[in-house]
Design an enzyme around this catalytic site. Structure first.
Site, mmCIF file in Angstrom:
data_model
loop_
_atom_site.group_PDB
_atom_site.id
_atom_site.type_symbol
_atom_site.label_atom_id
_atom_site.label_comp_id
_atom_site.label_asym_id
_atom_site.label_seq_id
_atom_site.Cartn_x
_atom_site.Cartn_y
_atom_site.Cartn_z
ATOM 1 C CE LYS A 17 41.911 25.861 88.893
ATOM 2 N NZ LYS A 17 40.510 25.634 89.271
ATOM 3 C CG ASN A 18 41.299 24.341 92.732
ATOM 4 O OD1 ASN A 18 40.958 25.242 91.964
ATOM 5 N ND2 ASN A 18 41.346 23.082 92.361
ATOM 6 C CB CYS A 111 36.034 22.331 83.440
ATOM 7 S SG CYS A 111 37.491 23.337 83.269
ATOM 8 N NE ARG A 116 32.266 20.987 88.514
ATOM 9 C CZ ARG A 116 33.332 21.724 88.283
ATOM 10 N NH1 ARG A 116 33.673 22.000 87.054
ATOM 11 N NH2 ARG A 116 34.055 22.218 89.275
ATOM 12 C CG ASP A 300 41.424 18.922 90.338
ATOM 13 O OD1 ASP A 300 41.418 19.812 91.195
ATOM 14 O OD2 ASP A 300 40.386 18.513 89.783
ATOM 15 N NE ARG A 392 38.255 27.862 83.594
ATOM 16 C CZ ARG A 392 36.963 27.639 83.732
ATOM 17 N NH1 ARG A 392 36.285 27.067 82.751
ATOM 18 N NH2 ARG A 392 36.323 27.961 84.825
HETATM 19 C C1 EPZ Z 1 36.653 21.881 93.508
HETATM 20 O O1 EPZ Z 1 35.507 21.919 92.676
HETATM 21 C C2 EPZ Z 1 37.823 22.265 92.611
HETATM 22 N N1 EPZ Z 1 37.618 23.616 92.089
HETATM 23 C C3 EPZ Z 1 37.925 21.278 91.449
HETATM 24 O O2 EPZ Z 1 39.075 21.642 90.683
HETATM 25 C C4 EPZ Z 1 38.136 19.885 92.028
HETATM 26 O O3 EPZ Z 1 38.166 18.946 90.967
HETATM 27 C C5 EPZ Z 1 36.985 19.542 92.984
HETATM 28 O O4 EPZ Z 1 36.882 20.554 94.013
HETATM 29 C C6 EPZ Z 1 37.177 18.198 93.662
HETATM 30 O O5 EPZ Z 1 38.392 18.192 94.337
HETATM 31 C C7 EPZ Z 1 37.890 24.678 92.895
HETATM 32 O O6 EPZ Z 1 38.251 24.527 94.050
HETATM 33 C C8 EPZ Z 1 37.711 26.037 92.282
HETATM 34 P P1 EPZ Z 1 33.082 19.372 94.562
HETATM 35 P P2 EPZ Z 1 34.026 21.763 93.327
HETATM 36 O O7 EPZ Z 1 31.957 20.209 95.023
HETATM 37 O O8 EPZ Z 1 33.969 22.440 94.635
HETATM 38 C C9 EPZ Z 1 29.319 16.865 93.230
HETATM 39 C C10 EPZ Z 1 40.331 22.020 88.738
HETATM 40 O O9 EPZ Z 1 40.621 21.323 87.756
HETATM 41 N N2 EPZ Z 1 28.541 17.955 93.818
HETATM 42 O O10 EPZ Z 1 33.988 18.747 95.571
HETATM 43 O O11 EPZ Z 1 33.052 22.152 92.280
HETATM 44 C C11 EPZ Z 1 30.013 17.307 91.955
HETATM 45 O O12 EPZ Z 1 29.131 17.218 90.842
HETATM 46 C C12 EPZ Z 1 38.922 22.000 89.287
HETATM 47 O O13 EPZ Z 1 41.131 22.768 89.360
HETATM 48 C C13 EPZ Z 1 27.163 17.807 93.945
HETATM 49 O O14 EPZ Z 1 26.600 16.786 93.568
HETATM 50 O O15 EPZ Z 1 33.975 20.175 93.532
HETATM 51 C C14 EPZ Z 1 31.150 16.336 91.860
HETATM 52 O O16 EPZ Z 1 30.689 15.139 91.270
HETATM 53 C C15 EPZ Z 1 38.001 21.059 88.519
HETATM 54 N N3 EPZ Z 1 26.446 18.829 94.478
HETATM 55 C C16 EPZ Z 1 31.531 16.094 93.327
HETATM 56 O O17 EPZ Z 1 30.405 16.517 94.094
HETATM 57 C C17 EPZ Z 1 27.037 19.995 94.911
HETATM 58 O O18 EPZ Z 1 26.341 20.894 95.411
HETATM 59 C C18 EPZ Z 1 32.751 16.888 93.778
HETATM 60 O O19 EPZ Z 1 32.478 18.242 93.591
HETATM 61 C C19 EPZ Z 1 28.440 20.122 94.767
HETATM 62 C C20 EPZ Z 1 29.164 19.092 94.232
#
Ligand code: EPZ
Length: 425
Positions: A17-18, A111, A116, A300, A392
């Site tokens: 998915k990711n 989610c 986020r 995850d 999802r």
């Molecule tokens: C991706 O989400 C994945 N989703 C998530 O999978 C996964 O948990 C996550 O990466 C971490 O590996 C997809 O790829 C579609 P991040 P993403 O930006 O990109 C903070 C699942 O279950 N952050 O790496 O949203 C954020 O709040 C899903 O398959 C900021 O502060 O994750 C978090 O605490 C859930 N500012 C941390 O970084 C930003 O602009 C990691 O988020 C962006 C993120």
């Protein structure tokens, strides 16, 4: 669900998915059609296809592959009702700007595992000269003065890394992303972009260089397999004392999960194209699980490991370092007889002899998967509500598990129409 059956057998894992979601976003960069092979039939992909259709890219599902008819990408406005459906709608911001130099989006959904925010996405795009005005939650983005440049991410955000990679793909000159995320899905996005004629290097390391090209071309592409679905199925065998063989798996993507399950007493081995796991009669707690950006233990897989830890002998301490609110599943696991105490980002799981069926509700994708795992083990019947969260990221999870010996009945059938409505304008 009726618990008590061992999970045993062979299963092939779909594309991740990711990986598919950012790849679908990048797929708007060329003018020609793009086909994603082995595409998982999950609601997030259908939602993404619906958004792309709104932008003018007609998505056609056929025999497990999704083809994007690209020729008419003309709309740079992403309506709120679509943007807020899924987190990965924000992944479209970079490629729309890269292609059309303008974009209007609203804040994404996703989610409820944390706030986020998208500040890192916006900071990265502003470093490339994008002017972004936030008017009441609507982001008006002007990319007419975009230029290559150096982007430093304060945190190795997966989505922000992918957004900047795609925004820079058609931008003449070199863009360098520092403190980039290193997930396998980022490497797959690089492979996909280069296969379309892009020029990206360094994915999988903390520094990624994107050299803008004039034009990209259409392709058919098979994304990497889903390491989280694979890890979830391994946990299903572990929690039920079963044995499972997974096909279409890259062992290098599961090192951290494999290490923890081995610590718990599972026997794992590579057998040709299969990854094999045999669970012990009694699991030993693995004492500590700390989620980290890749190559650390994947956030995850945290919920699924918590479910397995509930029935392991001993105490497991789980620290969730990536998201600030990702223990929503603990309360329902306790309703099933688990012994979990949560304090901030730390959960202490005291293993119990037995869990029992209860009426529980999914609150997010991976938390829902954890409830399914616990229900496989629990004595008696478990009713899980809000399974749309599970849909999802898992394609017909109940069918996969029933084929491996589970006793599960989906009460509200998700029909093709449901998906069509998700992809409909
Ligand atoms: C991706 O989400 C994945 N989703 C998530 O999978 C996964 O948990 C996550 O990466 C971490 O590996 C997809 O790829 C579609 P991040 P993403 O930006 O990109 C903070 C699942 O279950 N952050 O790496 O949203 C954020 O709040 C899903 O398959 C900021 O502060 O994750 C978090 O605490 C859930 N500012 C941390 O970084 C930003 O602009 C990691 O988020 C962006 C993120």
């Amino acid at each position: 669900m009726l618990g008590g059956e061992r999970i045993e057998g062979k299963v092939r894992v779909d594309a991740a998915k990711n990986a598919v979601l950012p790849i679908l976003a990048a797929a708007i960069l060329p003018d020609e059609d793009v086909t994603i092979l082995d595409c998982p039939d999950i609601s997030d992909v259908h939602a993404m296809a619906g958004i792309l259709k709104k932008l003018g890219c007609h998505a056609i599902w056929e025999n497990g592959r999704l083809t994007l008819k690209n020729g008419r990408l003309h709309n740079w406005e992403m309506p709120d009702e679509l943007s807020k459906q899924i987190r990965s709608s924000i992944f479209l911001l970079g490629p729309i700007l890269g292609k059309l130099r303008r974009a209007t989006v609203t804040y994404p959904g996703g989610c409820e595992i944390g706030l986020r925010p998208i500040d890192l996405h916006l900071k990265g795009l502003r470093a490339l000269g994008v002017k972004i005005v936030d008017e009441g939650g609507v982001l008006y983005c002007d990319g007419r003065d975009m230029h290559p440049g150096d982007v430093y991410l304060d945190y190795p955000s997966v989505g922000a890394t992918e957004n900047v990679m795609m925004a820079a793909a058609l931008l003449p000159g070199d863009t360098v992303i520092h403190n980039a995320a290193r997930e396998p899905e980022i490497e797959d996005l690089q492979r996909f972009m280069n296969a379309m004629g892009g020029s990206v290097q360094g994915a999988g390391t903390q520094v990624i260089r994107v050299r803008g090209v004039k034009k990209m071309h259409g392709i058919s592409y098979a994304p990497i397999p889903d390491r989280i679905v694979a890890g979830t199925l391994l946990c299903a065998a572990a929690i039920t004392g079963g044995r499972v063989q997974l096909a279409n798996i890259r062992s290098e993507d599961l090192v951290a999960v494999q290490a923890k399950l081995t610590e718990m007493g599972c026997r794992m081995a590579r057998e040709g194209e299969y990854l094999f796991l045999e669970a012990p009669k009694t699991l030993q707690a693995c004492s500590l699980v700390q989620t980290q950006p890749h190559p650390g233990f994947p956030t995850d897989m945290q919920a699924q490991m918590m479910a397995v830890g509930c029935v392991a002998r001993g105490t497991t301490v789980i620290v969730e370092n990536v998201f600030e609110n990702r223990f929503g599943h603990a309360a329902d696991l306790n309703r099933m007889g688990a012994n979990i105490r949560v304090a901030g980002r730390t959960a202490v799981v005291q293993g119990v002899e037995e869990m029992y069926g209860a009426h529980v509700s999914a609150r997010d994708l991976r938390g829902g998967a954890a409830l399914v795992l616990a229900a496989l083990r629990a004595r008696g019947e478990t009713l899980i509500e809000r399974i749309e969260y599970i849909d999802r990221g898992y394609a017909h999870l109940e069918r996969t598990l029933c084929a491996l010996g589970a006793r599960i009945e989906r009460i509200n059938q998700v029909t093709e129409d449901d998906h069509v409505s998700a992809a409909a304008p």
